[in-house]
Write a protein that holds these residues in place. Sequence first.
Motif, PDB file in Angstrom:
ATOM      1  N   PHE A 155      -8.190  14.911  -5.404  1.00  9.34           N
ATOM      2  CA  PHE A 155      -8.546  13.544  -5.022  1.00  9.34           C
ATOM      3  C   PHE A 155      -9.472  12.848  -6.019  1.00  9.34           C
ATOM      4  N   LYS A 156      -9.985  13.574  -7.011  1.00  7.82           N
ATOM      5  CA  LYS A 156     -11.064  13.022  -7.827  1.00  7.82           C
ATOM      6  C   LYS A 156     -10.652  11.785  -8.626  1.00  7.82           C
ATOM      7  N   ASN A 157      -9.380  11.662  -8.960  1.00  9.74           N
ATOM      8  CA  ASN A 157      -8.939  10.510  -9.755  1.00  9.74           C
ATOM      9  C   ASN A 157      -8.334   9.390  -8.910  1.00  9.74           C
ATOM     10  N   LEU A 158      -8.453   9.526  -7.600  1.00 10.69           N
ATOM     11  CA  LEU A 158      -7.962   8.477  -6.710  1.00 10.69           C
ATOM     12  C   LEU A 158      -9.126   7.562  -6.361  1.00 10.69           C
ATOM     13  N   ASP A 159      -9.120   6.361  -6.895  1.00 13.12           N
ATOM     14  CA  ASP A 159     -10.247   5.448  -6.720  1.00 13.12           C
ATOM     15  C   ASP A 159     -10.354   4.890  -5.306  1.00 13.12           C
ATOM     16  N   TYR A 160      -9.310   5.010  -4.536  1.00 13.13           N
ATOM     17  CA  TYR A 160      -9.281   4.358  -3.232  1.00 13.13           C
ATOM     18  C   TYR A 160      -9.565   5.317  -2.077  1.00 13.13           C
ATOM     19  N   ILE A 161      -9.969   6.560  -2.388  1.00 14.74           N
ATOM     20  CA  ILE A 161     -10.465   7.453  -1.349  1.00 14.74           C
ATOM     21  C   ILE A 161     -11.685   8.212  -1.876  1.00 14.74           C
ATOM     22  N   ARG A 162     -12.534   8.657  -0.948  1.00 14.13           N
ATOM     23  CA  ARG A 162     -13.715   9.461  -1.300  1.00 14.13           C
ATOM     24  C   ARG A 162     -13.667  10.760  -0.521  1.00 14.13           C
ATOM     25  N   PHE A 163     -13.586  11.874  -1.258  1.00 15.38           N
ATOM     26  CA  PHE A 163     -13.595  13.179  -0.605  1.00 15.38           C
ATOM     27  C   PHE A 163     -15.013  13.513  -0.161  1.00 15.38           C
ATOM     28  N   LEU A 164     -15.139  14.003   1.055  1.00 14.38           N
ATOM     29  CA  LEU A 164     -16.465  14.330   1.589  1.00 14.38           C
ATOM     30  C   LEU A 164     -16.932  15.681   1.057  1.00 14.38           C
ATOM     31  N   LYS A 165     -17.979  15.653   0.241  1.00  6.03           N
ATOM     32  CA  LYS A 165     -18.551  16.861  -0.333  1.00  6.03           C
ATOM     33  C   LYS A 165     -19.847  17.219   0.379  1.00  6.03           C
ATOM     34  N   GLU A 166     -20.247  18.471   0.273  1.00  7.42           N
ATOM     35  CA  GLU A 166     -21.473  18.920   0.912  1.00  7.42           C
ATOM     36  C   GLU A 166     -22.668  18.156   0.352  1.00  7.42           C
ATOM     37  N   PRO A 167     -23.674  17.862   1.166  1.00  8.40           N
ATOM     38  CA  PRO A 167     -24.883  17.188   0.684  1.00  8.40           C
ATOM     39  C   PRO A 167     -25.615  18.052  -0.344  1.00  8.40           C
ATOM     40  N   GLU A 168     -26.383  17.397  -1.216  1.00  8.53           N
ATOM     41  CA  GLU A 168     -27.075  18.114  -2.284  1.00  8.53           C
ATOM     42  C   GLU A 168     -28.057  19.148  -1.748  1.00  8.53           C
TER      43      GLU A 168
ATOM     44  N   ALA B 264       0.804  -1.219   0.000  1.00  8.86           N
ATOM     45  CA  ALA B 264       0.000   0.000   0.000  1.00  8.86           C
ATOM     46  C   ALA B 264       0.839   1.272   0.000  1.00  8.86           C
ATOM     47  N   THR B 265       2.147   1.172   0.209  1.00  9.43           N
ATOM     48  CA  THR B 265       2.967   2.371   0.371  1.00  9.43           C
ATOM     49  C   THR B 265       2.850   3.348  -0.793  1.00  9.43           C
ATOM     50  N   PRO B 266       2.912   2.910  -2.053  1.00  7.62           N
ATOM     51  CA  PRO B 266       2.752   3.878  -3.155  1.00  7.62           C
ATOM     52  C   PRO B 266       1.404   4.595  -3.124  1.00  7.62           C
ATOM     53  N   LEU B 267       0.365   3.887  -2.746  1.00  6.52           N
ATOM     54  CA  LEU B 267      -0.954   4.513  -2.669  1.00  6.52           C
ATOM     55  C   LEU B 267      -0.995   5.566  -1.571  1.00  6.52           C
ATOM     56  N   LEU B 268      -0.443   5.231  -0.416  1.00  6.09           N
ATOM     57  CA  LEU B 268      -0.414   6.181   0.690  1.00  6.09           C
ATOM     58  C   LEU B 268       0.415   7.404   0.327  1.00  6.09           C
ATOM     59  N   ASN B 269       1.532   7.183  -0.336  1.00  5.20           N
ATOM     60  CA  ASN B 269       2.372   8.302  -0.747  1.00  5.20           C
ATOM     61  C   ASN B 269       1.639   9.211  -1.723  1.00  5.20           C
ATOM     62  N   GLU B 270       0.844   8.608  -2.591  1.00  4.04           N
ATOM     63  CA  GLU B 270       0.094   9.415  -3.558  1.00  4.04           C
ATOM     64  C   GLU B 270      -0.947  10.286  -2.847  1.00  4.04           C
ATOM     65  N   ILE B 271      -1.599   9.738  -1.826  1.00  2.00           N
ATOM     66  CA  ILE B 271      -2.560  10.534  -1.052  1.00  2.00           C
ATOM     67  C   ILE B 271      -1.858  11.716  -0.395  1.00  2.00           C
ATOM     68  N   ILE B 272      -0.695  11.465   0.192  1.00  2.00           N
ATOM     69  CA  ILE B 272       0.062  12.539   0.846  1.00  2.00           C
ATOM     70  C   ILE B 272       0.488  13.584  -0.173  1.00  2.00           C
ATOM     71  N   GLU B 273       0.970  13.137  -1.326  1.00  2.00           N
ATOM     72  CA  GLU B 273       1.428  14.083  -2.357  1.00  2.00           C
ATOM     73  C   GLU B 273       0.282  14.949  -2.867  1.00  2.00           C
ATOM     74  N   LYS B 274      -0.883  14.372  -3.067  1.00  2.00           N
ATOM     75  CA  LYS B 274      -2.040  15.141  -3.533  1.00  2.00           C
ATOM     76  C   LYS B 274      -2.479  16.154  -2.477  1.00  2.00           C
ATOM     77  N   THR B 275      -2.400  15.749  -1.204  1.00  2.00           N
ATOM     78  CA  THR B 275      -2.735  16.674  -0.126  1.00  2.00           C
ATOM     79  C   THR B 275      -1.746  17.820  -0.083  1.00  2.00           C
ATOM     80  N   GLN B 276      -0.460  17.505  -0.195  1.00  2.00           N
ATOM     81  CA  GLN B 276       0.561  18.546  -0.207  1.00  2.00           C
ATOM     82  C   GLN B 276       0.353  19.524  -1.349  1.00  2.00           C
ATOM     83  N   GLU B 277      -0.035  19.014  -2.495  1.00  2.88           N
ATOM     84  CA  GLU B 277      -0.276  19.879  -3.652  1.00  2.88           C
ATOM     85  C   GLU B 277      -1.482  20.791  -3.407  1.00  2.88           C
TER      86      GLU B 277
END
Length: 390
Positions: A300-313, A3-16
């Motif tokens: 985060f939109k192209n990361l299939d393994y996480i879901r960003f919490l968006k406001e309800p409709e 899972a390390t590459p996936l976790l690193n990608e989450i961190i990198e996207k957050t940093q960006e």
Amino acid sequence: MVATPLLNEIIEKTQEAIAHQGNSIALHEPHFAGNEWTYVKECLDTGWVSSVGKFVDRFEKDLADFTQSKYAIATANGTAALHICYLLAGVIPGDEVLVPTMTFVATTNAIAYCGAIPHFIDSEPHSLGLDATHLDHYLNEISKQENNTCINRQTGRPIRALCVMHTLGHPVDLDPLIELCQKYHLILIEDAAEALGSYYKGKHVGQRGLVGALSFNGNKIMTTGGGGAILTDHADVAKRAKHLTTTAKLPHAWAFQHDQVGYNYRLPNLNAALGCAQLEKMTIFLEAKRKLAKKYEKMFKNLDYIRFLKEPEHSKSNYWLNAFVLDDSIDQFRDQLIESFIEKGIMVRPLWNLQHTLPMYQYAPHMPCPVAEKLQKKLIKVPSSFQLGS
């Protein structure tokens, strides 16, 4: 580890998203760039620093205007506001109060202050709020109606009220919960501690129930240093709220007469001055928060393994704290991911421990809570300060 590459990608996207340059990034910190120094200095210069003064009155008026609530009563903190809300709802010792298990402990502690018993309820995964359908089925099974009072068949205790929470600033779907309260004769209370500037179907949260509670702690979207408020549209409720929060003292030029047990819960003028200055910047704060949320959503939109919490409709969220939910395939690495974030100076946090698992509440009644139990293991809150979106 796989899972390390996936976790690193989450961190990198957050940093960006937050333009991280290696410096330490708080989860949420206040921003002072308006009249804070001027208003607080006026309190110091005039000596009006305690629980009376022009800034207390102004803050309550400005807050009522901002939320379009008829009445706002400032309090020493959000927990104090919640305590008084429960009392205003008629909660007495031996009552039960329905409350989400997925909440901050203050929501629950304030019930215990009343001598009442929390009764924990599950949430739904999208708004993180209470699930009205599941709660309806549950109450149909475990409760009965006697003299327009909801009674827990299993304990024999009255179920007096339902407290909903607008988690991380995202409004819960209130309409079906209002119908449920009418059906089961429950008083509705809104814990809007995290939701100043959030709207449900065009109306600011905290007003659909009898009362609502706000918090202005240092980590909220705006701050008074420490403080809270009660919102209500009912004149008699507002009058009693102000009476209870000022030690139940009867008006008199010099005598100290109190007619019931009251609480020293009023917000000091010094803190109210800070709040007045912060409220002046709320539109700017909210715009920056939405801008930051859009950055996270894009990253985060192209990361299939996480879901960003968006406001309800049905709502407009203040996006107080942004968060994402890990997919089942990597949720076992949540703690590792949190530790990796913190090692890089990025302060992230998990959800609170569920209330029904805390030692002081483990024997309190609760419905099955599979959604909350799953979310608690998968959700991570990420830095969300105003400065990151401005």
